[in-house]
Design a protein around this motif. Structure first.
Motif, mmCIF file in Angstrom:
data_model
loop_
_atom_site.group_PDB
_atom_site.id
_atom_site.type_symbol
_atom_site.label_atom_id
_atom_site.label_comp_id
_atom_site.label_asym_id
_atom_site.label_seq_id
_atom_site.Cartn_x
_atom_site.Cartn_y
_atom_site.Cartn_z
ATOM 1 N N HIS A 205 12.006 -4.457 -9.293
ATOM 2 C CA HIS A 205 12.005 -3.013 -9.027
ATOM 3 C C HIS A 205 12.963 -2.681 -7.886
ATOM 4 O O HIS A 205 13.242 -3.512 -7.043
ATOM 5 C CB HIS A 205 10.608 -2.549 -8.586
ATOM 6 C CG HIS A 205 9.588 -2.674 -9.672
ATOM 7 N ND1 HIS A 205 8.272 -2.312 -9.510
ATOM 8 C CD2 HIS A 205 9.693 -3.115 -10.945
ATOM 9 C CE1 HIS A 205 7.611 -2.524 -10.630
ATOM 10 N NE2 HIS A 205 8.450 -3.023 -11.508
ATOM 11 N N TYR A 210 10.139 -4.556 -2.122
ATOM 12 C CA TYR A 210 9.801 -3.355 -1.352
ATOM 13 C C TYR A 210 9.957 -3.681 0.140
ATOM 14 O O TYR A 210 8.985 -3.940 0.841
ATOM 15 C CB TYR A 210 8.390 -2.870 -1.710
ATOM 16 C CG TYR A 210 8.350 -2.281 -3.103
ATOM 17 C CD1 TYR A 210 8.546 -0.919 -3.303
ATOM 18 C CD2 TYR A 210 8.179 -3.087 -4.220
ATOM 19 C CE1 TYR A 210 8.562 -0.373 -4.587
ATOM 20 C CE2 TYR A 210 8.192 -2.557 -5.502
ATOM 21 C CZ TYR A 210 8.381 -1.194 -5.675
ATOM 22 O OH TYR A 210 8.403 -0.668 -6.942
ATOM 23 N N ARG A 217 2.969 -5.219 5.778
ATOM 24 C CA ARG A 217 2.558 -6.570 5.361
ATOM 25 C C ARG A 217 2.173 -7.374 6.605
ATOM 26 O O ARG A 217 1.206 -8.146 6.590
ATOM 27 C CB ARG A 217 3.690 -7.261 4.590
ATOM 28 C CG ARG A 217 3.825 -6.746 3.162
ATOM 29 C CD ARG A 217 4.808 -7.580 2.352
ATOM 30 N NE ARG A 217 6.196 -7.248 2.616
ATOM 31 C CZ ARG A 217 6.915 -6.378 1.901
ATOM 32 N NH1 ARG A 217 6.375 -5.744 0.877
ATOM 33 N NH2 ARG A 217 8.177 -6.140 2.194
ATOM 34 N N PHE A 232 -1.763 -2.284 -7.049
ATOM 35 C CA PHE A 232 -0.331 -2.070 -7.252
ATOM 36 C C PHE A 232 0.423 -3.154 -6.457
ATOM 37 O O PHE A 232 1.238 -2.871 -5.593
ATOM 38 C CB PHE A 232 0.100 -0.666 -6.798
ATOM 39 C CG PHE A 232 -0.740 0.453 -7.362
ATOM 40 C CD1 PHE A 232 -0.491 0.936 -8.644
ATOM 41 C CD2 PHE A 232 -1.780 1.013 -6.632
ATOM 42 C CE1 PHE A 232 -1.269 1.977 -9.165
ATOM 43 C CE2 PHE A 232 -2.556 2.047 -7.152
ATOM 44 C CZ PHE A 232 -2.306 2.532 -8.418
ATOM 45 N N SER A 233 0.104 -4.388 -6.765
ATOM 46 C CA SER A 233 0.525 -5.515 -5.904
ATOM 47 C C SER A 233 1.983 -5.899 -6.049
ATOM 48 O O SER A 233 2.530 -6.575 -5.185
ATOM 49 C CB SER A 233 -0.330 -6.735 -6.234
ATOM 50 O OG SER A 233 -0.056 -7.151 -7.567
ATOM 51 N N TYR A 234 2.620 -5.507 -7.183
ATOM 52 C CA TYR A 234 3.977 -5.966 -7.480
ATOM 53 C C TYR A 234 4.019 -7.501 -7.348
ATOM 54 O O TYR A 234 3.166 -8.177 -7.906
ATOM 55 C CB TYR A 234 4.999 -5.237 -6.591
ATOM 56 C CG TYR A 234 6.437 -5.493 -6.969
ATOM 57 C CD1 TYR A 234 6.873 -5.357 -8.286
ATOM 58 C CD2 TYR A 234 7.379 -5.877 -6.018
ATOM 59 C CE1 TYR A 234 8.195 -5.599 -8.637
ATOM 60 C CE2 TYR A 234 8.707 -6.121 -6.357
ATOM 61 C CZ TYR A 234 9.097 -5.978 -7.677
ATOM 62 O OH TYR A 234 10.403 -6.231 -8.010
ATOM 63 N N PHE A 238 1.578 -7.994 -0.091
ATOM 64 C CA PHE A 238 0.363 -7.883 0.726
ATOM 65 C C PHE A 238 -0.603 -9.045 0.439
ATOM 66 O O PHE A 238 -1.296 -9.513 1.342
ATOM 67 C CB PHE A 238 -0.344 -6.555 0.447
ATOM 68 C CG PHE A 238 0.359 -5.355 1.010
ATOM 69 C CD1 PHE A 238 0.490 -5.194 2.380
ATOM 70 C CD2 PHE A 238 0.892 -4.380 0.171
ATOM 71 C CE1 PHE A 238 1.141 -4.084 2.915
ATOM 72 C CE2 PHE A 238 1.542 -3.269 0.696
ATOM 73 C CZ PHE A 238 1.671 -3.120 2.060
ATOM 74 N N ASP A 254 -1.884 -5.323 -10.944
ATOM 75 C CA ASP A 254 -0.640 -4.618 -11.259
ATOM 76 C C ASP A 254 -0.518 -4.540 -12.775
ATOM 77 O O ASP A 254 -1.077 -5.367 -13.499
ATOM 78 C CB ASP A 254 0.576 -5.350 -10.668
ATOM 79 C CG ASP A 254 1.783 -4.425 -10.507
ATOM 80 O OD1 ASP A 254 2.036 -3.961 -9.366
ATOM 81 O OD2 ASP A 254 2.470 -4.158 -11.516
ATOM 82 N N SER A 255 0.242 -3.545 -13.235
ATOM 83 C CA SER A 255 0.425 -3.413 -14.690
ATOM 84 C C SER A 255 1.569 -4.286 -15.189
ATOM 85 O O SER A 255 1.761 -4.424 -16.389
ATOM 86 C CB SER A 255 0.685 -1.951 -15.051
ATOM 87 O OG SER A 255 1.763 -1.473 -14.277
ATOM 88 N N ALA A 282 -3.610 -5.157 -15.141
ATOM 89 C CA ALA A 282 -4.491 -4.054 -15.562
ATOM 90 C C ALA A 282 -3.994 -2.752 -14.971
ATOM 91 O O ALA A 282 -3.176 -2.729 -14.041
ATOM 92 C CB ALA A 282 -5.924 -4.323 -15.076
ATOM 93 N N ASP A 283 -4.528 -1.672 -15.515
ATOM 94 C CA ASP A 283 -4.287 -0.355 -14.958
ATOM 95 C C ASP A 283 -5.239 -0.199 -13.759
ATOM 96 O O ASP A 283 -6.449 -0.393 -13.901
ATOM 97 C CB ASP A 283 -4.589 0.685 -16.043
ATOM 98 C CG ASP A 283 -4.463 2.091 -15.511
ATOM 99 O OD1 ASP A 283 -3.370 2.451 -15.082
ATOM 100 O OD2 ASP A 283 -5.478 2.812 -15.500
ATOM 101 N N VAL A 284 -4.685 0.118 -12.605
ATOM 102 C CA VAL A 284 -5.504 0.166 -11.384
ATOM 103 C C VAL A 284 -6.655 1.171 -11.525
ATOM 104 O O VAL A 284 -7.775 0.906 -11.084
ATOM 105 C CB VAL A 284 -4.626 0.481 -10.148
ATOM 106 C CG1 VAL A 284 -5.473 0.942 -8.964
ATOM 107 C CG2 VAL A 284 -3.789 -0.731 -9.762
ATOM 108 N N ASP A 304 -1.195 0.883 -2.801
ATOM 109 C CA ASP A 304 0.234 1.182 -2.610
ATOM 110 C C ASP A 304 0.856 1.550 -3.953
ATOM 111 O O ASP A 304 1.653 0.795 -4.518
ATOM 112 C CB ASP A 304 0.947 -0.035 -1.998
ATOM 113 C CG ASP A 304 2.413 0.247 -1.716
ATOM 114 O OD1 ASP A 304 2.768 1.424 -1.537
ATOM 115 O OD2 ASP A 304 3.204 -0.716 -1.686
ATOM 116 N N PRO A 306 2.909 3.511 -7.151
ATOM 117 C CA PRO A 306 4.289 3.993 -7.313
ATOM 118 C C PRO A 306 4.334 5.477 -6.969
ATOM 119 O O PRO A 306 3.307 6.096 -6.713
ATOM 120 C CB PRO A 306 4.563 3.771 -8.805
ATOM 121 C CG PRO A 306 3.220 3.820 -9.445
ATOM 122 C CD PRO A 306 2.264 3.248 -8.445
#
Ligand code: SAH
Length: 401
Positions: A205, A210, A217, A232-234, A238, A254-255, A282-284, A304, A306
């Motif tokens: 991304h 990020y 962090r 939303f861990s990417y 974290f 995260d998705s 999964a979807d948060v 965190d 998007p």
């Protein structure tokens, strides 16, 4: 530079420019004299012909012009760009000692509207997000090479805002050194806060990582204990900080399966106990509800997401989404637990975000104390004259015992 052409504002529209805000919206433009092409630098004049700045023309954008120099004696040339880059690098010297992933050029706040440059070890990843930035592309690259000595340069001009600027996506290596290195791998190893990460500059991304969350962090590295939920861990920034801090269970949601896979790889790279980590695709919004249904609780939760509000029109809907995840996050916290909640929507102000999170606390009927306000690191400077640059805002909250 074409000195006979100019952009002339409507009467009264010079006020924000006099406060050194660099944007000229389409509605402020009275006329354009001469033939001015997209990305061309011309004088910006008030209706009564006073010089306001040297600006790049963006006919395809609502932001019709951006000022690169407010000094009539300093039109935009290679020397000026070199000076701006030199100043930007100097500002970041202390961060460069702590991390080899950092933002070197941050657009308007560094006097280079639309120009982004992130450094990952010996790589530079650049974005040219405005017509003027595109015009100066080769000058900026030459000056970056001259000032950093780095030669592996990769372009990732593929941000969501390009369409709004009327610009095209452009990605790929910009130097022979970058091209040769990419034949081996597009994954760069970086070290931030003594943690190693692999960053994919081609598929990842933004420019790959990020970098704006570095200081937060580091905060997680101080706070983490017990059980941690990173939403939303990417690629696990974290999460790795929490594992390194000794947390016993770290759940990353995260998705993106590929981001989670790189997160797990990063955990292994650091010799962390991967059995203490769970990587859930999964979807948060659904996962938080599943955790609540299962009666799971956590000592630290990070939210965190998007950019929920890409523009002003989507702010209301975005606020509903922020409120939803914050209510759920608060409900899943153990008494005394910490919540780090963020918004990276430029269109959602710090004040509004605070109100939305306060509304979540009220709806959840949970007392939360504000421990501190969070933001991006100093490599993402905020120019007082340009509040739009303050896109990342966060709040560190603690649930009452
Ligand atoms: N905290 C990360 C950056 C988060 S970026 C870091 O420090 O590196 C936002 C992430 O949210 C992206 O990885 C994206 O894949 C993910 N995402 C977007 N919408 C999502 C959703 N509804 N559920 C789960 N993940 C989502």
């Amino acid at each position: 530079m074409n000195q006979t052409s100019a952009i002339v504002l409507k009467p009264g529209k010079e006020k924000s420019l006099l406060r050194r805000h660099p944007w000229v919206f389409s509605g402020a433009v009275g006329k354009v004299t001469g033939t001015v092409k997209a990305g061309q630098f011309v004088a910006l004049l008030s209706a009564d012909q006073n010089f306001l700045g040297w600006a790049a023309f963006s006919p395809g954008s609502q932001i019709r012009a951006r000022v690169w120099s407010f000094d009539e004696d300093r039109p935009v040339d290679a020397a000026l760009i070199g000076e701006k880059i030199h100043r930007a690098l100097k500002k970041r010297e202390s961060i460069a000692k702590r991390s080899d992933a950092l933002r070197l050029l941050h657009g308007e706040a560094d006097g280079l509207p639309g120009v982004i440059c992130d450094r990952y070890a010996d790589w530079l990843v650049v974005q040219f997000n405005s017509a003027g930035a595109l015009t100066l592309k080769s000058t900026i690259i030459q000056e970056l090479i001259a000032h950093t000595g780095l030669k592996k340069i990769y372009e990732r001009t593929d941000s969501d805002s390009l369409a709004l600027e009327g610009l095209k996506v452009s990605c790929g290596p910009l130097t022979p050194q970058a091209k040769a290195a990419l034949e081996e791998t597009s994954t760069i190893s970086i070290v931030e806060n003594q943690i190693h990460y692999k960053v994919d500059i081609v598929e990842g991304h933004k420019t790959g990582f990020y970098v704006d969350q570095r200081e937060n962090r580091a905060l997680v590295k101080q706070l983490a204990r017990g059980s941690v939920l990173n939403c939303f861990s990417y690629t696990g920034g974290f999460s790795l900080s929490a594992l390194k801090a000794g947390a016993k269970r770290v759940v990353s949601v995260d998705s993106s399966a590929s981001a989670l896979a790189l997160g797990l790889e990063n955990a292994k790279l650091n010799g962390l106990d991967v059995h203490q980590s769970e990587w859930i695709e999964a979807d948060v919004f659904k996962q938080l509800r599943a955790c609540r249904a299962n009666g799971e609780t956590f000592d630290l939760i990070i939210l965190d997401p998007p950019k929920f509000a890409p523009n002003a029109a989507s702010v209301e809907r975005a606020c509903r989404a922020y409120k939803d995840i914050n209510i759920l996050g608060m409900q899943l916290l153990n008494p005394g637990g910490d919540l780090l909640t963020f918004s990276c929507s430029g269109a959602v102000s710090t004040d509004l975000f605070r109100k939305v999170v306060a509304g979540a606390g009220a709806d959840a009927n949970i007392n939360m104390q504000v421990i501190s306000n969070l933001s991006a690191g100093l490599d993402h400077p905020i120019d007082l004259a340009f509040p739009e640059g303050e896109y990342l805002k966060g709040i560190h909250l603690r649930r009452s015992e």
